[in-house]
Design a protein around this motif. Structure first.
Motif, mmCIF file in Angstrom:
data_model
loop_
_atom_site.group_PDB
_atom_site.id
_atom_site.type_symbol
_atom_site.label_atom_id
_atom_site.label_comp_id
_atom_site.label_asym_id
_atom_site.label_seq_id
_atom_site.Cartn_x
_atom_site.Cartn_y
_atom_site.Cartn_z
ATOM 1 N N ASN A 1 0.780 -1.237 0.000
ATOM 2 C CA ASN A 1 0.000 0.000 0.000
ATOM 3 C C ASN A 1 0.809 1.283 0.000
ATOM 4 O O ASN A 1 0.266 2.344 -0.265
ATOM 5 N N ALA A 2 2.078 1.202 0.367
ATOM 6 C CA ALA A 2 2.853 2.436 0.488
ATOM 7 C C ALA A 2 4.318 2.142 0.207
ATOM 8 O O ALA A 2 5.194 2.411 1.012
ATOM 9 N N ALA A 3 4.572 1.619 -0.995
ATOM 10 C CA ALA A 3 5.924 1.152 -1.323
ATOM 11 C C ALA A 3 6.959 2.263 -1.198
ATOM 12 O O ALA A 3 8.133 1.999 -0.941
ATOM 13 N N ILE A 4 6.513 3.517 -1.344
ATOM 14 C CA ILE A 4 7.477 4.609 -1.313
ATOM 15 C C ILE A 4 8.141 4.727 0.066
ATOM 16 O O ILE A 4 9.266 5.210 0.187
ATOM 17 N N LEU A 5 7.462 4.233 1.098
ATOM 18 C CA LEU A 5 8.074 4.241 2.435
ATOM 19 C C LEU A 5 9.343 3.390 2.454
ATOM 20 O O LEU A 5 10.246 3.621 3.239
ATOM 21 N N GLN A 6 9.385 2.392 1.576
ATOM 22 C CA GLN A 6 10.561 1.507 1.537
ATOM 23 C C GLN A 6 11.565 1.918 0.477
ATOM 24 O O GLN A 6 12.493 1.173 0.170
ATOM 25 N N LEU A 7 11.390 3.143 -0.056
ATOM 26 C CA LEU A 7 12.235 3.622 -1.153
ATOM 27 C C LEU A 7 13.728 3.430 -0.902
ATOM 28 O O LEU A 7 14.475 2.994 -1.769
ATOM 29 N N PHE A 8 14.161 3.746 0.324
ATOM 30 C CA PHE A 8 15.598 3.708 0.609
ATOM 31 C C PHE A 8 16.151 2.285 0.597
ATOM 32 O O PHE A 8 17.348 2.088 0.596
ATOM 33 N N GLY A 9 15.271 1.305 0.605
ATOM 34 C CA GLY A 9 15.734 -0.078 0.566
ATOM 35 C C GLY A 9 15.923 -0.579 -0.859
ATOM 36 O O GLY A 9 16.488 -1.645 -1.072
ATOM 37 N N ALA A 10 15.446 0.193 -1.858
ATOM 38 C CA ALA A 10 15.571 -0.242 -3.252
ATOM 39 C C ALA A 10 17.046 -0.420 -3.580
ATOM 40 O O ALA A 10 17.875 0.395 -3.201
#
Lengths: 357, 323
Positions: free
Chosen positions: A186-195
């Motif tokens: 639902n909010a993948a951008i929260l995990q952006l830094f893990g990309a």
């Protein structure tokens, strides 16, 4: 330079011989140790860099390709990214002769705000992230105000703020963990830094790149902008800085607010790293960041040291931790060696300082 | 905490390690509800952080002073707390250790706890049965709690290894086994960050790890992130212990293969009942036959039951979960 020497030629004729001999003798005496001492004084991040390279070489020799591979070396970067980012914030504050014990709490609080605003109130994740960054900056502003206007010691202010923010974090989150799967959906951008992305076997994450860019950017700003010089000046001697026209209040406010903002970014990066939003994370980040800063050669008395050193300090801890684990050593050895490094780093700092003035 | 109950009832103290861990939050809920039902007054205390021994000693002293009939205690420091506990017992207070046995275990009047060795044993047996023949050349990593090897850590770890068929050497020590299938162990502090870092360290040691024992579910969630980062999340079997709601949900989602569920609410409510009985009849609780503590039960939660290992479904686990 050449101008001065030419001018001195004019009136040195009589006393030339004797003076130069004394000077030469002095130079020779300083020669070996003195030159090194002076060089380290001018380049404060050199000591931790040497220790870091030595540690990598030693562990590389002991462990071979298991350690000395792009994968393992970039893994260390990933493992230190959170501490590295927080250490950047900590460095700024310590350069002003302060200390920020609330960095870890601000980080966790910001990550919790980002998570809870998204999932509890249904805000768009980008808005929640902005709210999280704002909360971090605001807490930093309160710290800065209390330090610079009310003139309370930074140690006391941030000691109190640490507890306030941590308690608020638990009360607000009800110690509820938001799971990785929900965030991913639902909010993948929260995990952006893990990309992550691969460069020839090396694995980098957005968080690692952010840490490197942040530290290089701050390093430039501290060395080459008026603001940066003001930060050093305030840390060295606030009265002198004030008298020479530096706005001490504004400089301190900017440092604490920036520190809060960076911690909030660290909170965002934390979500990327551990996947979930967990209010129990990062409780030792204050100590870990101070460790990195001190090993990195920034003086706790303010006004001296390079922020690059903090990155090296964090990396040294990372190299030791992974290297010793790969060697199969008990985890206690890591703590023991890091303890020695901390004391050694301060001893070296004191020694280098003798060249000053 | 109704006013009338507070006025008339005997006092029972609950001292937990922290106020914030959902496990202890659930414990407090169970104790509060039971105390209200029995017309007793519950006073809850907690350390500031896990390991805060000082505050727990202060709490015991306060309870003695307060004339409490009984103390329910989850000790942060299982041997250093013993003198304070003795002081309470000498003053006629019934002391029941919840969840964490004291050292020695008979320092308390009774211990109401999960059989942590059994909790580990169940997930070990399940992992072995699930892998079948592949268990013989498994690569095992164990993600433990802390370098000090607290009892709960040792019991779960060793239980798991025994269940998996690993020779334990000294069953009181983690890490002295010489089974070639064991890649190694690392500590996690029982949270996501630690779980991720420990898993990364062990994967750097041996990237072919395919079985992971984790001390609790947050550590398992962290380990899963580390595995996902190298694309191995689907071919590694993770097992865990605790039974918290996010953890059980992770079993449903396939992050964790199976988890052993423990019951904090039950521990606390049974504890309050025991104090009531002590106050009314002067009778102390008895141990579960064959064990040196009162076993509050444990159940394996999984949707992929393995033959010969008793388990409950994720749905049942969800109904009983905490946190």
């Amino acid at each position: 330079m050449s101008d001065t020497s030419r001018r001195s030629d004019d009136f040195e004729a009589a006393a030339k011989g004797s003076q130069e001999q004394i000077a030469e003798f002095d130079d020779h005496h300083r020669g070996f140790v003195g030159t090194v001492q002076h060089f380290l004084h001018v380049n404060p991040s050199l000591v931790p860099l040497i220790v870091l390279v030595a540690a990598i070489v030693i562990f590389g020799a002991l462990l071979g390709s298991k350690f000395f591979s792009p994968f393992a070396l970039t893994l260390i970067l990933q493992q230190v990214q959170i501490v590295g980012i927080v250490a950047a914030a900590q460095s700024l504050v310590i350069l002003t002769a302060g200390i920020d014990l609330s960095v870890g709490a601000i980080m966790v609080m910001s990550s919790v705000v980002m998570g809870q605003f998204t999932f509890r109130y249904g805000l768009p994740p980008t808005v929640a992230i902005v709210c999280g960054l704002f909360v971090g900056t605001a807490i930093g502003a309160v710290n800065g105000y209390l330090v610079s206007r009310i003139k309370l010691p930074p140690f006391i202010v941030t000691l109190g703020m640490w507890q306030i923010v941590l308690a608020a974090n638990f009360l607000y989150s009800q110690n509820e963990t938001i799971r990785s799967q929900e965030i991913e959906e639902n909010a993948a951008i929260l995990q952006l830094f893990g990309a992550k992305f691969n460069v020839g076997g090396a694995v980098f994450t957005v968080g690692v790149i952010f840490m490197l860019v942040l530290i290089l950017g701050l390093s430039y700003a501290l060395r080459h902008t008026a603001w940066g010089r003001h930060v050093y000046a305030v840390g060295d001697d606030p009265e002198a800085a004030e008298l020479s026209g530096v706005n001490v209040h504004r400089t301190l406010m900017s440092v604490y607010m920036l520190s809060g903002l960076i911690c909030a970014f660290a909170g965002w990066a934390l979500i990327g790293r551990i996947g979930s939003v967990s209010p129990t994370s990062g409780q030792l980040a204050n100590i870990e960041s101070i460790t990195a800063v001190v090993i990195g050669g920034i003086s706790l008395f303010g006004g001296r040291g390079s922020i690059l050193g903090s990155l090296f300090g964090a990396l040294i801890v990372g190299v030791f931790t992974l290297g010793l684990r790969l060697l199969g050593a008990d985890a206690q050895w890591t703590f023991l060696l890091i303890g020695i490094l901390i004391i050694a780093a301060v001893a070296v700092d004191q020694w280098i300082r003798k060249v000053a003035a | 905490m109704a006013g009338s109950a507070m006025a008339e009832g005997e006092t029972v103290c609950l001292i937990t390690k922290t106020d914030t861990n959902p496990f202890f939050v659930k414990m407090k809920e169970g104790a509060t509800a039971k105390a209200e039902e029995l017309g007793m007054t519950l006073k809850a205390f907690a350390g500031k952080v896990d390991g805060d021994h000082e505050t727990q000693v202060q709490a015991i002293e306060t309870c003695i002073l307060d004339g409490a009939k009984g103390i329910l205690l989850t000790a942060s420091d299982t041997s250093s707390i013993v003198p304070a506990v003795k002081q309470a017992r000498d003053a006629g207070v019934l002391v029941i250790a919840l969840d964490t046995p004291l050292e020695p275990i008979d320092s308390a009047d009774a211990t109401f706890a999960t059989d942590n060795f059994l909790a580990g044993l169940l997930i070990g047996q399940w992992a072995k049965a699930t892998l079948g023949d592949a268990a013989n050349d498994a690569k095992i990593a164990t993600l433990d709690l802390a370098v000090s090897q607290p009892t709960v850590d040792v019991l779960r770890n060793q239980g798991f290894l025994q269940g998996f068929g690993v020779d334990l050497a000294d069953p009181n020590v983690i890490g002295d086994e010489d089974d070639p299938r064991l890649v190694g162990s690392d500590v996690t502090a029982g949270n996501e960050e630690g779980g991720r870092r420990a898993m990364e360290n062990l994967l750097a040691k041996d990237p072919t790890i395919n079985v992971v024992h984790t001390i609790n579910e947050p550590a398992a969630a962290g380990a899963y992130e580390a595995l996902k980062a190298i694309g191995r999340e689907n071919d590694v079997l993770i097992v865990s212990v605790d039974g918290g709601c996010p953890g059980v949900q992770n079993v449903a989602d396939g992050v964790i293969g199976a988890t052993s569920q423990q019951y904090p609410l039950l521990m606390a409510s049974l504890g309050v009942e025991a104090v009531k009985k002590w106050a009314d009849e002067g009778v102390k609780p008895e141990n579960t036959p064959g064990k040196d503590f009162f076993d509050t039960g444990v159940a394996l939660v999984t949707d992929k039951p393995a033959e010969g290992v008793e388990s409950i479904s994720v749905k049942e686990g969800m109904d009983l979960c905490w946190g």
